[in-house]
Scaffold this active site. Structure first.
Site, PDB file in Angstrom:
ATOM      1  N   PHE A 190     -17.416  55.919  19.645  1.00 40.90           N
ATOM      2  CA  PHE A 190     -17.928  57.267  19.869  1.00 40.90           C
ATOM      3  C   PHE A 190     -18.472  57.383  21.283  1.00 40.90           C
ATOM      4  O   PHE A 190     -19.392  56.676  21.678  1.00 40.90           O
ATOM      5  CB  PHE A 190     -19.001  57.658  18.850  1.00 40.90           C
ATOM      6  N   ASP A 241      -8.577  62.846  19.068  1.00 38.64           N
ATOM      7  CA  ASP A 241      -9.113  61.812  18.169  1.00 38.64           C
ATOM      8  C   ASP A 241      -8.221  61.755  16.930  1.00 38.64           C
ATOM      9  O   ASP A 241      -7.180  61.090  16.943  1.00 38.64           O
ATOM     10  CB  ASP A 241     -10.574  62.139  17.854  1.00 38.64           C
ATOM     11  N   ARG A 278     -23.810  66.172  27.000  1.00 42.02           N
ATOM     12  CA  ARG A 278     -22.683  66.788  27.710  1.00 42.02           C
ATOM     13  C   ARG A 278     -22.874  66.727  29.216  1.00 42.02           C
ATOM     14  O   ARG A 278     -21.920  66.724  29.981  1.00 42.02           O
ATOM     15  CB  ARG A 278     -22.538  68.264  27.310  1.00 42.02           C
ATOM     16  N   GLU A 311      -7.932  70.015  26.748  1.00 43.57           N
ATOM     17  CA  GLU A 311      -8.782  69.517  25.663  1.00 43.57           C
ATOM     18  C   GLU A 311      -9.517  68.277  26.158  1.00 43.57           C
ATOM     19  O   GLU A 311      -9.001  67.531  26.996  1.00 43.57           O
ATOM     20  CB  GLU A 311      -7.900  69.215  24.441  1.00 43.57           C
ATOM     21  N   ASP A 312     -10.711  68.060  25.639  1.00 37.57           N
ATOM     22  CA  ASP A 312     -11.483  66.908  26.100  1.00 37.57           C
ATOM     23  C   ASP A 312     -10.935  65.594  25.552  1.00 37.57           C
ATOM     24  O   ASP A 312     -10.734  64.650  26.296  1.00 37.57           O
ATOM     25  CB  ASP A 312     -12.987  67.058  25.785  1.00 37.57           C
ATOM     26  N   LYS A 324      -7.906  58.924  22.300  1.00 33.04           N
ATOM     27  CA  LYS A 324      -8.570  57.803  21.637  1.00 33.04           C
ATOM     28  C   LYS A 324      -7.565  57.005  20.826  1.00 33.04           C
ATOM     29  O   LYS A 324      -6.636  57.555  20.254  1.00 33.04           O
ATOM     30  CB  LYS A 324      -9.657  58.360  20.705  1.00 33.04           C
TER      31      LYS A 324
HETATM   32  P1  IMP Z   1      -9.823  65.650  16.470  1.00 35.17           P
HETATM   33  O1  IMP Z   1      -9.515  66.958  15.782  1.00 35.17           O
HETATM   34  O2  IMP Z   1     -10.273  64.598  15.519  1.00 35.17           O
HETATM   35  O3  IMP Z   1      -8.704  65.174  17.368  1.00 35.17           O
HETATM   36  O4  IMP Z   1     -11.119  65.881  17.305  1.00 35.17           O
HETATM   37  C1  IMP Z   1     -11.135  66.548  18.473  1.00 35.17           C
HETATM   38  C2  IMP Z   1     -12.561  66.974  18.807  1.00 35.17           C
HETATM   39  O5  IMP Z   1     -13.541  66.088  18.259  1.00 35.17           O
HETATM   40  C3  IMP Z   1     -12.735  66.902  20.286  1.00 35.17           C
HETATM   41  O6  IMP Z   1     -12.426  68.140  20.875  1.00 35.17           O
HETATM   42  C4  IMP Z   1     -14.184  66.530  20.455  1.00 35.17           C
HETATM   43  O7  IMP Z   1     -14.959  67.706  20.541  1.00 35.17           O
HETATM   44  C5  IMP Z   1     -14.544  65.791  19.191  1.00 35.17           C
HETATM   45  N1  IMP Z   1     -14.587  64.312  19.391  1.00 35.17           N
HETATM   46  C6  IMP Z   1     -13.694  63.383  18.971  1.00 35.17           C
HETATM   47  N2  IMP Z   1     -14.040  62.154  19.332  1.00 35.17           N
HETATM   48  C7  IMP Z   1     -15.213  62.282  20.013  1.00 35.17           C
HETATM   49  C8  IMP Z   1     -16.089  61.344  20.668  1.00 35.17           C
HETATM   50  O8  IMP Z   1     -15.882  60.122  20.724  1.00 35.17           O
HETATM   51  N3  IMP Z   1     -17.192  61.880  21.256  1.00 35.17           N
HETATM   52  C9  IMP Z   1     -17.475  63.215  21.245  1.00 35.17           C
HETATM   53  N4  IMP Z   1     -16.675  64.130  20.662  1.00 35.17           N
HETATM   54  C10 IMP Z   1     -15.555  63.670  20.047  1.00 35.17           C
HETATM   55 MG    MG Z   2     -17.068  68.460  20.261  1.00 33.31          MG
END
Ligand code: IMP
Ligand code: MG
Length: 182
Positions: free
Chosen positions: A155, A106, A168, A102-103, A134
Site C-alpha cells: 500500500f 490495482d 496526498r 489514472e494514478d 501494481k
Molecule cells: P482498482 O480499481 O483496484 O484498480 O483501484 C484503483 C484505485 O484504488 C486507484 O485509483 C487508487 O485511488 C486506489 N488505490 C489502489 N492501490 C492503492 C495504493 O496502494 N495506495 C493508494 N490508493 C490506491
Molecule cells: Mg484513491
C-alpha cells in the site's frame, strides 16, 4: 507524515522525469492523429490530480482536460468492486481522442469500468496513461498504453495517492507503514 512511510519507492525527481517521458510519448503518438482539436485528457479524481497537472504540461499539442470522480475504495485499502460515478465529465467526448490519466492500476476494476463507460459515449479512441501499475494478483486485464512505473503489491501513498484522504501532498511515492492501517 514522513514518519509514517517505511520507504520511498519513487523520488520527486524520478517521478518528474518519468512523467516527462509519458508526456513526450503521448505527444508523439497523438500530434498527427488528433488534429487541431487535440486530445481530451480525463483525470480520474482525486488520486490522479497531481499527476494530471504535471502530465498535461509535458504534452506539447492542443488538449482539453476534464475531470471525473469515481468511488471504488471508501477509506479502506482493499477495492470493493463497486464503482460509482461521483462526478461526471463536463465535455462531450463523442468523436474525440481520449487519454485517461489514472494514478494506479490495482485490481483493475476502476479502469475496466471507466473504459467501458467512456467507450459507450462514442469517442474516436481511448487509451490509458497510468502512473503506476501494481503487481496485484488476479488483476483485471486492462490495456494500458502508457505506464509510468511498475510497483510492488504494497500500500503506497504520496503524489496524489492517499490513505483515508491523507498523504496526498507528499512530493514522493512511498510505502505506508502497515501499522498505520492495520
Ligand atoms: P482498482 O480499481 O483496484 O484498480 O483501484 C484503483 C484505485 O484504488 C486507484 O485509483 C487508487 O485511488 C486506489 N488505490 C489502489 N492501490 C492503492 C495504493 O496502494 N495506495 C493508494 N490508493 C490506491
Ligand atoms: Mg484513491
Amino acid at each position: 507524515m514522513n514518519d509514517d512511510i517505511s520507504r520511498v519507492i519513487f523520488s520527486e525527481q524520478e517521478i518528474a522525469d518519468r512523467v516527462a517521458d509519458l508526456g513526450a510519448a503521448i505527444t508523439r503518438d497523438y500530434k498527427d492523429v488528433a488534429g487541431p482539436e487535440g486530445i481530451v485528457v480525463v483525470c480520474v479524481l482525486r488520486g490522479a490530480a497531481m499527476y494530471t497537472c504535471d502530465l498535461i504540461r509535458a504534452i506539447d499539442m492542443p488538449l482539453e482536460v476534464d475531470f471525473m470522480a469515481v468511488s471504488s475504495y471508501g477509506s479502506g485499502v482493499k477495492s470493493t468492486g463497486v464503482v460509482r460515478i461521483l462526478k461526471d465529465l463536463s465535455s462531450n467526448i463523442h468523436g474525440r481522442h481520449v487519454v485517461i490519466a489514472e494514478d494506479i492500476l490495482d485490481s483493475g476494476l476502476t479502469l475496466s469500468y471507466l473504459i467501458k463507460n467512456l467507450k459507450s459515449r462514442g469517442p474516436a479512441s481511448i487509451s490509458v496513461a497510468t502512473l503506476l501499475r501494481k503487481d496485484t494478483p488476479n488483476q483485471a486485464d486492462v490495456n494500458c498504453r502508457y505506464v509510468g512505473f511498475e510497483c510492488p503489491d504494497e500500500f503506497i501513498v504520496g503524489y496524489g495517492l492517499d490513505y483515508a484522504e491523507r498523504y496526498r501532498n507528499l512530493p514522493y511515492i512511498g510505502v505506508l507503514k502497515p501499522e498505520i492501517y492495520q
